[in-house]
Design a protein around this motif. Structure first.
Motif, PDB file in Angstrom:
ATOM      1  N   GLU A 149       0.848  -1.193   0.000  1.00 43.26           N
ATOM      2  CA  GLU A 149       0.000   0.000   0.000  1.00 43.26           C
ATOM      3  C   GLU A 149       0.880   1.238   0.000  1.00 43.26           C
ATOM      4  OE1 GLU A 149      -2.933  -0.066   3.162  1.00 43.26           O
ATOM      5  OE2 GLU A 149      -2.882  -2.250   3.176  1.00 43.26           O
ATOM      6  N   GLN A 150       0.241   2.374  -0.251  1.00 43.09           N
ATOM      7  CA  GLN A 150       0.944   3.653  -0.248  1.00 43.09           C
ATOM      8  C   GLN A 150       1.644   3.881   1.090  1.00 43.09           C
ATOM      9  OE1 GLN A 150       1.666   6.026  -2.473  1.00 43.09           O
ATOM     10  NE2 GLN A 150       2.716   7.078  -0.829  1.00 43.09           N
ATOM     11  N   LEU A 151       2.872   4.388   1.038  1.00 41.75           N
ATOM     12  CA  LEU A 151       3.558   4.824   2.248  1.00 41.75           C
ATOM     13  C   LEU A 151       4.330   6.094   1.935  1.00 41.75           C
ATOM     14  CD1 LEU A 151       6.807   3.857   1.905  1.00 41.75           C
ATOM     15  CD2 LEU A 151       5.801   1.685   2.503  1.00 41.75           C
ATOM     16  N   THR A 152       4.624   6.846   2.990  1.00 40.18           N
ATOM     17  CA  THR A 152       5.337   8.117   2.848  1.00 40.18           C
ATOM     18  C   THR A 152       6.626   8.040   3.648  1.00 40.18           C
ATOM     19  OG1 THR A 152       3.245   9.313   2.634  1.00 40.18           O
ATOM     20  CG2 THR A 152       5.188  10.621   3.195  1.00 40.18           C
ATOM     21  N   VAL A 153       7.721   8.408   3.007  1.00 44.89           N
ATOM     22  CA  VAL A 153       9.028   8.451   3.651  1.00 44.89           C
ATOM     23  C   VAL A 153       9.346   9.913   3.942  1.00 44.89           C
ATOM     24  CG1 VAL A 153      11.487   7.981   3.364  1.00 44.89           C
ATOM     25  CG2 VAL A 153       9.791   6.384   2.446  1.00 44.89           C
ATOM     26  N   SER A 154       9.785  10.206   5.176  1.00 44.19           N
ATOM     27  CA  SER A 154      10.102  11.582   5.570  1.00 44.19           C
ATOM     28  C   SER A 154      11.487  11.646   6.208  1.00 44.19           C
ATOM     29  CB  SER A 154       9.073  12.114   6.567  1.00 44.19           C
ATOM     30  OG  SER A 154       7.781  12.079   6.004  1.00 44.19           O
ATOM     31  N   TYR A 155      12.175  12.757   5.910  1.00 46.97           N
ATOM     32  CA  TYR A 155      13.484  13.006   6.514  1.00 46.97           C
ATOM     33  C   TYR A 155      13.692  14.511   6.598  1.00 46.97           C
ATOM     34  CZ  TYR A 155      18.497  13.217   7.282  1.00 46.97           C
ATOM     35  OH  TYR A 155      19.734  13.500   7.801  1.00 46.97           O
ATOM     36  N   GLN A 156      13.918  15.007   7.793  1.00 48.97           N
ATOM     37  CA  GLN A 156      14.206  16.414   8.064  1.00 48.97           C
ATOM     38  C   GLN A 156      13.278  17.379   7.308  1.00 48.97           C
ATOM     39  OE1 GLN A 156      18.423  17.109   7.530  1.00 48.97           O
ATOM     40  NE2 GLN A 156      18.862  16.218   9.536  1.00 48.97           N
ATOM     41  N   GLY A 157      11.991  17.161   7.473  1.00 47.85           N
ATOM     42  CA  GLY A 157      11.003  18.061   6.890  1.00 47.85           C
ATOM     43  C   GLY A 157      10.660  17.793   5.439  1.00 47.85           C
ATOM     44  N   GLN A 158      11.383  16.918   4.776  1.00 45.56           N
ATOM     45  CA  GLN A 158      11.091  16.540   3.393  1.00 45.56           C
ATOM     46  C   GLN A 158      10.307  15.234   3.403  1.00 45.56           C
ATOM     47  OE1 GLN A 158      12.077  18.533   0.766  1.00 45.56           O
ATOM     48  NE2 GLN A 158      12.860  19.900   2.343  1.00 45.56           N
ATOM     49  N   SER A 159       9.327  15.116   2.512  1.00 45.09           N
ATOM     50  CA  SER A 159       8.533  13.889   2.414  1.00 45.09           C
ATOM     51  C   SER A 159       8.431  13.444   0.968  1.00 45.09           C
ATOM     52  CB  SER A 159       7.121  14.108   2.961  1.00 45.09           C
ATOM     53  OG  SER A 159       7.167  14.354   4.345  1.00 45.09           O
ATOM     54  N   SER A 160       8.297  12.137   0.780  1.00 47.48           N
ATOM     55  CA  SER A 160       8.130  11.587  -0.561  1.00 47.48           C
ATOM     56  C   SER A 160       7.045  10.517  -0.541  1.00 47.48           C
ATOM     57  CB  SER A 160       9.438  10.980  -1.062  1.00 47.48           C
ATOM     58  OG  SER A 160       9.228  10.338  -2.306  1.00 47.48           O
ATOM     59  N   ASP A 161       6.139  10.638  -1.506  1.00 49.85           N
ATOM     60  CA  ASP A 161       5.104   9.635  -1.728  1.00 49.85           C
ATOM     61  C   ASP A 161       5.432   8.802  -2.968  1.00 49.85           C
ATOM     62  OD1 ASP A 161       3.511  10.405   0.448  1.00 49.85           O
ATOM     63  OD2 ASP A 161       2.586  12.010  -0.728  1.00 49.85           O
ATOM     64  N   ALA A 162       6.713   8.775  -3.363  1.00 47.92           N
ATOM     65  CA  ALA A 162       7.145   8.085  -4.580  1.00 47.92           C
ATOM     66  C   ALA A 162       6.863   6.590  -4.540  1.00 47.92           C
ATOM     67  CB  ALA A 162       8.631   8.336  -4.835  1.00 47.92           C
ATOM     68  N   TRP A 163       6.572   6.046  -3.362  1.00 43.83           N
ATOM     69  CA  TRP A 163       6.276   4.618  -3.283  1.00 43.83           C
ATOM     70  C   TRP A 163       5.056   4.260  -4.129  1.00 43.83           C
ATOM     71  CZ3 TRP A 163       9.130   0.706  -2.532  1.00 43.83           C
ATOM     72  CH2 TRP A 163       8.570  -0.551  -2.288  1.00 43.83           C
ATOM     73  N   SER A 164       4.139   5.214  -4.359  1.00 40.99           N
ATOM     74  CA  SER A 164       2.964   4.932  -5.193  1.00 40.99           C
ATOM     75  C   SER A 164       3.402   4.555  -6.607  1.00 40.99           C
ATOM     76  CB  SER A 164       1.997   6.114  -5.216  1.00 40.99           C
ATOM     77  OG  SER A 164       2.635   7.261  -5.731  1.00 40.99           O
ATOM     78  N   HIS A 165       4.432   5.214  -7.135  1.00 42.20           N
ATOM     79  CA  HIS A 165       4.987   4.848  -8.443  1.00 42.20           C
ATOM     80  C   HIS A 165       5.638   3.467  -8.370  1.00 42.20           C
ATOM     81  CE1 HIS A 165       6.957   5.156 -12.313  1.00 42.20           C
ATOM     82  NE2 HIS A 165       8.111   4.895 -11.724  1.00 42.20           N
ATOM     83  N   SER A 166       6.379   3.217  -7.296  1.00 40.19           N
ATOM     84  CA  SER A 166       7.021   1.912  -7.106  1.00 40.19           C
ATOM     85  C   SER A 166       5.978   0.802  -7.020  1.00 40.19           C
ATOM     86  CB  SER A 166       7.883   1.918  -5.838  1.00 40.19           C
ATOM     87  OG  SER A 166       8.901   2.881  -5.936  1.00 40.19           O
ATOM     88  N   LEU A 167       4.863   1.070  -6.371  1.00 40.62           N
ATOM     89  CA  LEU A 167       3.793   0.068  -6.257  1.00 40.62           C
ATOM     90  C   LEU A 167       3.292  -0.364  -7.623  1.00 40.62           C
ATOM     91  CD1 LEU A 167       1.582   1.318  -3.280  1.00 40.62           C
ATOM     92  CD2 LEU A 167       2.888  -0.818  -3.411  1.00 40.62           C
ATOM     93  N   ARG A 168       3.100   0.605  -8.528  1.00 42.10           N
ATOM     94  CA  ARG A 168       2.639   0.273  -9.883  1.00 42.10           C
ATOM     95  C   ARG A 168       3.662  -0.619 -10.589  1.00 42.10           C
ATOM     96  NH1 ARG A 168       0.752   5.495  -9.493  1.00 42.10           N
ATOM     97  NH2 ARG A 168       2.527   6.425 -10.568  1.00 42.10           N
ATOM     98  N   LEU A 169       4.944  -0.253 -10.484  1.00 40.78           N
ATOM     99  CA  LEU A 169       5.995  -1.065 -11.103  1.00 40.78           C
ATOM    100  C   LEU A 169       6.042  -2.470 -10.499  1.00 40.78           C
ATOM    101  CD1 LEU A 169       8.960   1.485 -11.350  1.00 40.78           C
ATOM    102  CD2 LEU A 169       7.546   0.605 -13.218  1.00 40.78           C
ATOM    103  N   LEU A 170       5.916  -2.549  -9.185  1.00 40.20           N
ATOM    104  CA  LEU A 170       5.951  -3.851  -8.505  1.00 40.20           C
ATOM    105  C   LEU A 170       4.761  -4.718  -8.915  1.00 40.20           C
ATOM    106  CD1 LEU A 170       7.104  -2.607  -5.005  1.00 40.20           C
ATOM    107  CD2 LEU A 170       8.422  -4.098  -6.538  1.00 40.20           C
ATOM    108  N   ASP A 171       3.573  -4.125  -9.014  1.00 36.58           N
ATOM    109  CA  ASP A 171       2.395  -4.887  -9.417  1.00 36.58           C
ATOM    110  C   ASP A 171       2.542  -5.406 -10.849  1.00 36.58           C
ATOM    111  OD1 ASP A 171       1.141  -4.619  -6.969  1.00 36.58           O
ATOM    112  OD2 ASP A 171      -0.088  -2.900  -7.580  1.00 36.58           O
ATOM    113  N   GLN A 172       3.050  -4.564 -11.749  1.00 42.40           N
ATOM    114  CA  GLN A 172       3.271  -4.996 -13.129  1.00 42.40           C
ATOM    115  C   GLN A 172       4.298  -6.126 -13.183  1.00 42.40           C
ATOM    116  OE1 GLN A 172       4.448  -1.312 -14.955  1.00 42.40           O
ATOM    117  NE2 GLN A 172       2.358  -0.520 -15.063  1.00 42.40           N
TER     118      GLN A 172
END
Length: 186
Positions: A149-172
């Motif tokens: 499922e979607q997850l968010t990675v955060s470090y020192q005030g920066q966040s990334s939701d790029a896992w949603s793109h990774s999820l699509r690649l992983l499912d394919q």
């Protein structure tokens, strides 16, 4: 214990190993602060089985070689079955400082902080990197992070939701791996 856990996870995953073609760079989550780039890769079997065979083998061997340290860190963190994530800090500028404790993951609306860290690089303990230098570690989190499922990675005030793109690649890739496994010779 970790090896037994890995075997249990392997038995639960219906996707066979050694048929994946994804590269680590295809699915890693990246964050940048200006001085540091952070790369995050969940080490869950459901993820790494879809990577190219050499990458899968090296990550599995890495986990096995650090099994005792992972078990000790998990015990200190109060869990037997931690979620493992590989985190790499890359220096963008000379003398770039990083704080390993500032990395968090949000999954299913819950914030996860590391309960343990197993350093992989000799430069880890300096908390400082030169340009193009890296420091890597295996982070341990409490169970509950869902890599499907979607997850968010955060470090020192920066966040990334790029896992949603990774999820699509992983499912394919999961669908392609199942197809490859069906036509592969025994």
């Amino acid at each position: 214990m970790i090896v037994a856990l890995l075997l249990c996870l392997i038995a639960q995953d219906t996707v066979p190993a050694r048929y994946g073609t994804l590269r680590r760079d295809d699915i890693v989550v990246r964050l940048a602060t200006g001085t540091i780039e952070v790369q995050v890769l969940p080490l869950d079997e459901q993820v790494i089985r879809l990577l190219a065979p050499d990458t899968y083998r090296s990550l599995t061997q890495l986990e096995q070689s650090r099994a005792a340290e992972i078990t000790e860190a998990a015990a200190r963190g109060g869990t037997e079955n931690p979620t493992l994530v590989m985190v790499t800090f890359l220096g963008v500028v000379p003398q770039a400082r990083f704080n390993p404790e500032d990395m968090t993951i949000t999954s299913r609306g819950r914030l996860f902080r590391p309960i343990g860290i197993v350093p992989l690089s000799p430069t880890w303990s300096s908390f400082q990197l030169d340009a193009r230098q890296q420091a890597a570690a295996i982070y341990l989190f409490e169970p509950g992070i869902s890599v499907r499922e979607q997850l968010t990675v955060s470090y020192q005030g920066q966040s990334s939701d790029a896992w949603s793109h990774s999820l699509r690649l992983l499912d394919q890739e999961r669908a392609r791996v199942k197809a490859r496994a069906l036509v592969a010779p025994p």
